[in-house]
Motif scaffolding. Structure first.
Motif, mmCIF file in Angstrom:
data_model
loop_
_atom_site.group_PDB
_atom_site.id
_atom_site.type_symbol
_atom_site.label_atom_id
_atom_site.label_comp_id
_atom_site.label_asym_id
_atom_site.label_seq_id
_atom_site.Cartn_x
_atom_site.Cartn_y
_atom_site.Cartn_z
ATOM 1 N N LEU A 13 -16.443 -77.307 -48.252
ATOM 2 C CA LEU A 13 -17.913 -77.307 -48.135
ATOM 3 C C LEU A 13 -18.418 -75.959 -47.638
ATOM 4 N N ASP A 14 -17.707 -75.395 -46.653
ATOM 5 C CA ASP A 14 -18.095 -74.080 -46.129
ATOM 6 C C ASP A 14 -17.987 -73.007 -47.209
ATOM 7 N N CYS A 15 -16.943 -73.108 -48.036
ATOM 8 C CA CYS A 15 -16.786 -72.160 -49.150
ATOM 9 C C CYS A 15 -17.967 -72.271 -50.110
ATOM 10 N N HIS A 16 -18.362 -73.505 -50.381
ATOM 11 C CA HIS A 16 -19.482 -73.725 -51.292
ATOM 12 C C HIS A 16 -20.773 -73.131 -50.728
ATOM 13 N N VAL A 17 -20.979 -73.291 -49.423
ATOM 14 C CA VAL A 17 -22.169 -72.729 -48.772
ATOM 15 C C VAL A 17 -22.185 -71.210 -48.931
ATOM 16 N N LEU A 18 -21.063 -70.569 -48.676
ATOM 17 C CA LEU A 18 -20.977 -69.114 -48.798
ATOM 18 C C LEU A 18 -21.171 -68.664 -50.243
ATOM 19 N N HIS A 19 -20.529 -69.359 -51.155
ATOM 20 C CA HIS A 19 -20.622 -68.979 -52.572
ATOM 21 C C HIS A 19 -22.058 -69.117 -53.074
ATOM 22 N N SER A 20 -22.697 -70.223 -52.716
ATOM 23 C CA SER A 20 -24.081 -70.451 -53.138
ATOM 24 C C SER A 20 -25.009 -69.402 -52.532
ATOM 25 N N PHE A 21 -24.771 -69.071 -51.267
ATOM 26 C CA PHE A 21 -25.577 -68.065 -50.578
ATOM 27 C C PHE A 21 -25.485 -66.717 -51.288
ATOM 28 N N LEU A 22 -24.273 -66.322 -51.670
ATOM 29 C CA LEU A 22 -24.081 -65.029 -52.322
ATOM 30 C C LEU A 22 -24.635 -65.025 -53.739
ATOM 31 N N LEU A 23 -24.467 -66.134 -54.452
ATOM 32 C CA LEU A 23 -24.989 -66.211 -55.821
ATOM 33 C C LEU A 23 -26.505 -66.071 -55.854
ATOM 34 N N THR A 38 -22.277 -70.471 -36.353
ATOM 35 C CA THR A 38 -22.385 -70.793 -34.923
ATOM 36 C C THR A 38 -21.388 -71.844 -34.445
ATOM 37 N N LYS A 39 -20.904 -72.692 -35.359
ATOM 38 C CA LYS A 39 -20.078 -73.823 -34.929
ATOM 39 C C LYS A 39 -18.596 -73.678 -35.270
ATOM 40 N N ARG A 40 -18.213 -72.682 -36.031
ATOM 41 C CA ARG A 40 -16.816 -72.548 -36.438
ATOM 42 C C ARG A 40 -16.071 -71.570 -35.534
ATOM 43 N N SER A 41 -14.833 -71.899 -35.242
ATOM 44 C CA SER A 41 -13.982 -71.020 -34.437
ATOM 45 C C SER A 41 -13.406 -69.909 -35.300
ATOM 46 N N THR A 42 -12.760 -68.953 -34.658
ATOM 47 C CA THR A 42 -12.110 -67.866 -35.400
ATOM 48 C C THR A 42 -11.083 -68.418 -36.376
ATOM 49 N N GLU A 43 -10.317 -69.403 -35.927
ATOM 50 C CA GLU A 43 -9.305 -70.010 -36.797
ATOM 51 C C GLU A 43 -9.952 -70.752 -37.961
ATOM 52 N N ASP A 44 -11.061 -71.444 -37.703
ATOM 53 C CA ASP A 44 -11.797 -72.121 -38.776
ATOM 54 C C ASP A 44 -12.217 -71.120 -39.848
ATOM 55 N N LEU A 45 -12.798 -70.011 -39.419
ATOM 56 C CA LEU A 45 -13.295 -69.007 -40.368
ATOM 57 C C LEU A 45 -12.154 -68.352 -41.135
ATOM 58 N N ARG A 46 -11.005 -68.204 -40.478
ATOM 59 C CA ARG A 46 -9.835 -67.649 -41.163
ATOM 60 C C ARG A 46 -9.413 -68.573 -42.317
ATOM 61 N N ARG A 47 -9.447 -69.862 -42.051
ATOM 62 C CA ARG A 47 -9.096 -70.823 -43.099
ATOM 63 C C ARG A 47 -10.120 -70.799 -44.233
ATOM 64 N N VAL A 48 -11.388 -70.631 -43.891
ATOM 65 C CA VAL A 48 -12.442 -70.578 -44.909
ATOM 66 C C VAL A 48 -12.234 -69.377 -45.825
ATOM 67 N N VAL A 49 -11.884 -68.241 -45.253
ATOM 68 C CA VAL A 49 -11.616 -67.039 -46.061
ATOM 69 C C VAL A 49 -10.483 -67.310 -47.051
ATOM 70 N N GLU A 50 -9.415 -67.964 -46.559
ATOM 71 C CA GLU A 50 -8.281 -68.279 -47.428
ATOM 72 C C GLU A 50 -8.676 -69.299 -48.496
ATOM 73 N N ALA A 51 -9.442 -70.318 -48.082
ATOM 74 C CA ALA A 51 -9.870 -71.357 -49.027
ATOM 75 C C ALA A 51 -10.790 -70.777 -50.096
ATOM 76 N N TYR A 52 -11.632 -69.828 -49.703
ATOM 77 C CA TYR A 52 -12.548 -69.181 -50.670
ATOM 78 C C TYR A 52 -11.746 -68.442 -51.741
ATOM 79 N N ARG A 53 -10.717 -67.754 -51.300
ATOM 80 C CA ARG A 53 -9.879 -67.009 -52.254
ATOM 81 C C ARG A 53 -9.182 -67.969 -53.221
ATOM 82 N N ALA A 54 -8.697 -69.096 -52.693
ATOM 83 C CA ALA A 54 -8.003 -70.075 -53.530
ATOM 84 C C ALA A 54 -8.971 -70.779 -54.494
ATOM 85 N N THR A 55 -10.193 -71.020 -54.030
ATOM 86 C CA THR A 55 -11.161 -71.772 -54.834
ATOM 87 C C THR A 55 -11.808 -70.919 -55.906
ATOM 88 N N TYR A 56 -12.221 -69.700 -55.540
ATOM 89 C CA TYR A 56 -13.006 -68.860 -56.464
ATOM 90 C C TYR A 56 -12.239 -67.640 -56.983
#
Length: 326
Positions: A13-23, A38-56
């Motif tokens: 979901l976080d990946c989708h938010v970022l992708h939609s924002f950039l598009l 504001t609500k995600r930890s450093t580790e959370d954001l690290r996973r989002v970066v990896e998930a974004y690469r895998a998804t898009y």
């Protein structure tokens, strides 16, 4: 297994938010994006970066790097998504190579990060920019700031859960002799202590100084006879001992300037947002209230939310969310 599936779904979901924002060039999903920042930890954001690469099949950090100079909100998103050590290396690089020397940024990074973090930041700086941070400090910083930051940069990266209070008391007495007992400042002795002790031990030394002599080491350093070196060292020792007071003073000065005339304020708020994992926002909030005669940090930030610039308002809203959560 169930917990990992929930985390995976949230990352998607976080990946989708970022992708939609950039598009849409920042025109949608702003509320969801503010929640992510504001609500995600450093580790959370690290996973989002990896998930974004895998998804898009795209590097979100590379995309943000290409557009982050368009406005301050994109800059905030980019910095927040970066690995902390790489983010701090970028902050240092921008502070040293910007149109004006960012002394406050240099002091904040060197004084509010742990010794082991500083070692990682120095490695990241060398890796990203093919230069040693000490080289750029030597070339760009003015004499007293250069001396103090060079000393801090050479500190031992080893740190533990305990510090040596007895050694701290001894070093505090040595610093007293170098600062207050003579007619002039013994800079060599002061820099020697800064070079030999890590950040955690320096914080202990300065607290020991306060216990022994009834005032913080920064008090006498601000006196005219200590010159530019004393003023620089005063800021550094204060920031090491009380990072929340350092940030509170910066925020109060920002707020006062905004009342007198339009002043850029987003850079400072961005720095506090990205530093929130290492600095207690609640303590900054309390220190700000004391320094501003009872005005709350929320009230000060809300003055920025009427700014005509949309992206400044966005940064202020993210900052306000973090303050409210503290």
């Amino acid at each position: 297994m169930e917990a990992s599936q929930v985390v995976s779904q949230r990352d998607q979901l976080d990946c989708h938010v970022l992708h939609s924002f950039l598009l849409r060039n920042g025109a949608s999903n702003c509320e969801n994006l503010k929640e992510l920042l504001t609500k995600r930890s450093t580790e959370d954001l690290r996973r989002v970066v990896e998930a974004y690469r895998a998804t898009y099949n795209q590097d979100i950090l590379h995309q943000l790097s290409n557009i982050q100079r368009r406005n301050n909100f994109l800059s905030l998103v980019h910095l927040q998504m970066m690995e902390p050590r790489e983010r701090d290396a970028k902050l240092l690089r921008d502070a040293l190579h910007g149109p004006a020397l960012g002394s406050d940024i240099l002091i904040e990074v060197f004084c509010t990060r742990s010794s082991s973090q500083l070692q990682c930041i120095k490695q990241a700086y060398c890796s990203q920019y093919n230069r040693n941070i000490e080289q750029d400090i030597s070339l760009k910083a003015h004499s007293s700031l250069k001396e103090v930051l060079t000393a801090l940069s050479s500190i031992n990266g080893a740190e533990g859960s305990r510090v040596d209070v007895s050694m701290g008391m001894c070093d505090a007495k040595i610093l007293y002799e170098a600062i207050e007992s003579g007619a002039s400042t013994d800079q060599r002795t002061i820099l020697s202590v800064l070079t030999r002790r890590n950040i955690e031990q320096l914080r202990t030394i300065f607290h020991c100084y306060e216990q022994l002599y009834g005032h913080h080491i920064s008090k006498f350093l601000k006196q005219k006879r200590h010159g530019e070196f004393g003023r620089t060292l005063s800021s550094v020792t204060r920031c090491i001992s009380y990072p929340e007071k350092h940030y509170a003073k910066q925020l109060k000065d920002m707020w006062v300037k905004r009342q007198l005339a339009p002043e850029p304020a987003t850079d400072l708020m961005i720095r506090v947002v990205v530093a929130k994992s290492g600095v207690d926002i609640g303590e900054i909030r309390s220190a700000f209230s004391k320094k501003s005669g009872g005005t709350t940090l929320e009230t000060a930030v809300r003055t920025l939310m009427s700014d005509p610039d949309y992206h400044t308002r966005m940064v202020a809203e993210v900052f306000l969310k973090i303050v409210k959560c503290s």
